[in-house]
Structure formats: C-alpha cells, structure tokens
Design a protein around this motif. Structure first.
Motif, short mmCIF file in Angstrom:
data_model
loop_
_atom_site.label_atom_id
_atom_site.label_comp_id
_atom_site.label_asym_id
_atom_site.label_seq_id
_atom_site.Cartn_x
_atom_site.Cartn_y
_atom_site.Cartn_z
N PRO A 53 0.81 -1.23 0.00
CA PRO A 53 0.00 0.00 0.00
C PRO A 53 0.84 1.27 0.00
CG PRO A 53 0.02 -0.95 2.20
CD PRO A 53 0.73 -1.92 1.31
N ALA A 54 2.07 1.20 0.53
CA ALA A 54 2.88 2.41 0.67
C ALA A 54 3.40 2.92 -0.67
CB ALA A 54 4.05 2.17 1.63
N PRO A 107 2.08 2.65 -3.84
CA PRO A 107 1.08 3.41 -4.61
C PRO A 107 0.78 4.77 -3.98
CG PRO A 107 0.37 1.13 -4.35
CD PRO A 107 1.58 1.32 -3.46
N ALA A 108 0.75 4.82 -2.64
CA ALA A 108 0.51 6.10 -1.97
C ALA A 108 1.63 7.09 -2.27
CB ALA A 108 0.38 5.88 -0.46
N PRO A 126 -7.18 9.67 -0.36
CA PRO A 126 -6.89 8.23 -0.36
C PRO A 126 -5.49 7.89 0.16
CG PRO A 126 -7.94 8.88 -2.42
CD PRO A 126 -7.59 10.14 -1.69
N VAL A 127 -4.57 8.84 0.05
CA VAL A 127 -3.22 8.60 0.55
C VAL A 127 -3.24 8.39 2.07
CG1 VAL A 127 -0.91 9.61 0.84
CG2 VAL A 127 -2.13 9.87 -1.33
N GLN A 132 -5.58 7.00 3.81
CA GLN A 132 -6.03 5.62 4.07
C GLN A 132 -4.94 4.62 3.75
OE1 GLN A 132 -9.35 4.31 1.70
NE2 GLN A 132 -9.89 2.69 3.13
N LYS A 133 -4.30 4.77 2.59
CA LYS A 133 -3.24 3.83 2.20
C LYS A 133 -2.06 3.87 3.16
CE LYS A 133 -4.25 3.84 -2.78
NZ LYS A 133 -4.65 2.43 -2.84
N THR A 134 -1.72 5.06 3.64
CA THR A 134 -0.59 5.18 4.57
C THR A 134 -0.95 4.56 5.92
OG1 THR A 134 -0.06 7.28 3.48
CG2 THR A 134 1.15 6.74 5.49
N VAL A 171 -3.06 2.09 6.34
CA VAL A 171 -3.00 0.64 6.11
C VAL A 171 -1.55 0.17 6.10
CG1 VAL A 171 -3.42 -1.18 4.40
CG2 VAL A 171 -5.19 0.53 4.88
N ALA A 172 -0.66 0.96 5.47
CA ALA A 172 0.75 0.60 5.42
C ALA A 172 1.35 0.51 6.82
CB ALA A 172 1.52 1.63 4.59
#
Length: 295
Positions: A251-252, A254-255, A270-271, A273-275, A277-278
């Motif tokens: 996930p990191a 793509p962010a 969205p970054v 959320q992705k961060t 999750v990372a």
C-alpha cells in the motif's frame, strides 16, 4: 446522521492504525523475547486508543474555535462543521485522556511509577499540539510529537511494560518505534500537504507550510524509506523473518506515487487511508515474522 458518519470515517483514517500499530509492534518484540504479557498489552492498547481519540477531539476543538477548519478539504470536523458544540468536543477529549490515565495508572502500579510521568507528558503533549495560546502544531512541530509519542514512546513503552528490561530487546523496540513513527508521521505529512492552502490562510504554520509543496512531497517519500531502514535494523537485531514486514510497501508504494505525482486537495485523501494501512501492515507482518522467528 450521514455527516456524523463522515466524521467517524475520517477519524478512523487517523486513529486506528496509529493506535494499534505501536502496540502490535511493541508486543511482538516482547513476544520474540518470550516475555509477552497479554493483559498488559491490552492495557497498553487502551492507553494508545484513548490517547489517539483524545488527540482527535482536542484538535477538532482547538482548530474549530480558532476557525482553522472553516474552509476544510478533508473529512468533516465536529466543531468546524457545527455538528457538535465546542464544549461537548472538549469534554470528549478530556474523557478520553481520563480513560488513558486510568489504564496507564494500572500499568504503572504493576511495573514502575515513573511511567506516570511519561503518561502525564503524553497527555500534555496531546493537548498542546493544537491547544493553548501557542500550539506547537502551528509551529511546524507536529511531526516531532507524532514520531516521539506515537512511535518511539508507544512502541518502547509497550515492550518495556511486558519485559521490564532493556538489552537487545530494547534496541529492537526502539528501531520498531522508529518504523511505526515514520509511517505515523507520513499520515500527518499527507494530511498537512493537502491542507497547505487553507492552513496558510489560517496562519497555521505546519511543517508542510514551512517546507512548501515540493519538499513536503519529498519528505513523505523519505519517511516511507525510513520505515524500510528501521525494519532492516529490527531484523538485524532479532530475526530476518521480521522482513516479512516489507509487505507494507504494497500500500505504501502506490501512496508514494500519488504524492510524488503531484496530487492535490481531495486527491490526497486516499493517501491517508493507504498510509494508515501501510503502518498497520508494517506492524502486523513484522510481528508475525518476530513470532515465527522466535518459534
């Protein structure tokens, strides 16, 4: 009801990963040393979650009464949107800090009373991030607070209350704290990158405002790289199985591409959320590696 749901969803992006990840990482280091105490880990989780919720409410209250959230791009704030009164949000913040204090006192009573001082400093730091007449979050020091308290202190503290010793375990916990803290900082950096235009107008001199758009994006990438370096150090001090944590890059990466690609405003949401999750994946997979390596 929909407005409240939006606020809760936005709060989760910030709260859950930053609260759960350090406790998972710290407990995994303790488990590697065959010293995990699960009821202490649960109490540490209560402290971490309550502090994170308290910080969110405190920021919502302080930014709201200053008018910083009047023109907001990200998830809704309670005070700024008029969803709740400032007094109610302030009470919620102190109630959360109270829950953290009670759980922290139990941990201190069963380990060392100097932890009370650590807890008191953590609460003060949480409030004055955006509270008081001169909040340090408005001076560009928010990332320092997040790295220290939701990275180093949270992870090392979680490990120490279970092992009650330093040694190699302590250094591994410190490295894990740096990794978790770097990604927690990256969440804040992405948030503040999105808010540079409105924060500049409001006079909120975050680190992103001070660095400017381009350098803030580079800084985000540096933090993700720091999380990789910290993971390698953890593996070198414990077991190479810990490198399972490199799965956080799924996930990191793509962010990071979105950030370095120049996304702005809502495109950066969205970054967050992705961060988040990372950060959680870093802690979970590193923890799995430590447990497997110990076995």
């Amino acid at each position: 009801m929909a407005t409240a749901a939006h606020w809760i969803a936005g709060a989760r992006l910030r709260t859950l990963p930053a609260a759960i990840a350090p406790v998972l990482a710290g407990t995994a280091v303790a488990a590697y040393a065959d010293a995990a105490v699960w009821w202490k880990a649960l109490l540490a989780l209560v402290v971490s979650l309550a502090l994170q919720v308290g910080v969110n409410y405190a920021n919502d209250y302080s930014d709201g009464i200053r008018g910083t959230d009047d023109e907001r791009v990200g998830p809704l704030r309670l005070v700024g949107s008029g969803l709740a009164t400032p007094g109610a949000v302030k009470r919620a913040a102190f109630l959360s800090f109270g829950v953290a204090a009670v759980a922290g006192l139990v941990l201190a009573a069963t380990t060392s009373w100097w932890l009370v001082l650590v807890g008191a400093v953590s609460v003060v730091a949480a409030w004055y991030y955006t509270g008081g007449s001169k909040p340090y979050g408005y001076l560009g020091l928010g990332e320092v607070m997040v790295f220290v308290f939701f990275g180093l202190v949270a992870v090392v503290g979680t490990t120490w209350v279970q092992t009650e010793e330093w040694g190699t375990t302590g250094w591994a916990a410190l490295a894990a704290g740096a990794g978790v803290g770097a990604l927690a900082c990256a969440i804040l950096v992405a948030n503040n990158l999105r808010d540079i235009p409105t924060d500049t107008v409001a006079g909120k001199m975050t680190l992103a405002v001070r660095l400017g758009d381009r350098r803030t994006r580079v800084f985000y990438g540096v933090l993700v790289a720091l999380a990789v370096v910290a993971l390698v150090v953890v593996a070198a001090l414990t077991t190479w199985w810990a490198l399972l944590g490199l799965g956080f890059l799924l996930p990191a990466v793509p962010a990071t591409r979105v950030v370095l690609g120049g996304a702005r405003g809502p495109g950066l949401i969205p970054v967050l959320q992705k961060t988040g999750v990372a950060e959680l994946v870093w802690a979970v997979l590193t923890g799995v590696g430590l447990v497997v390596g110990a076995a």
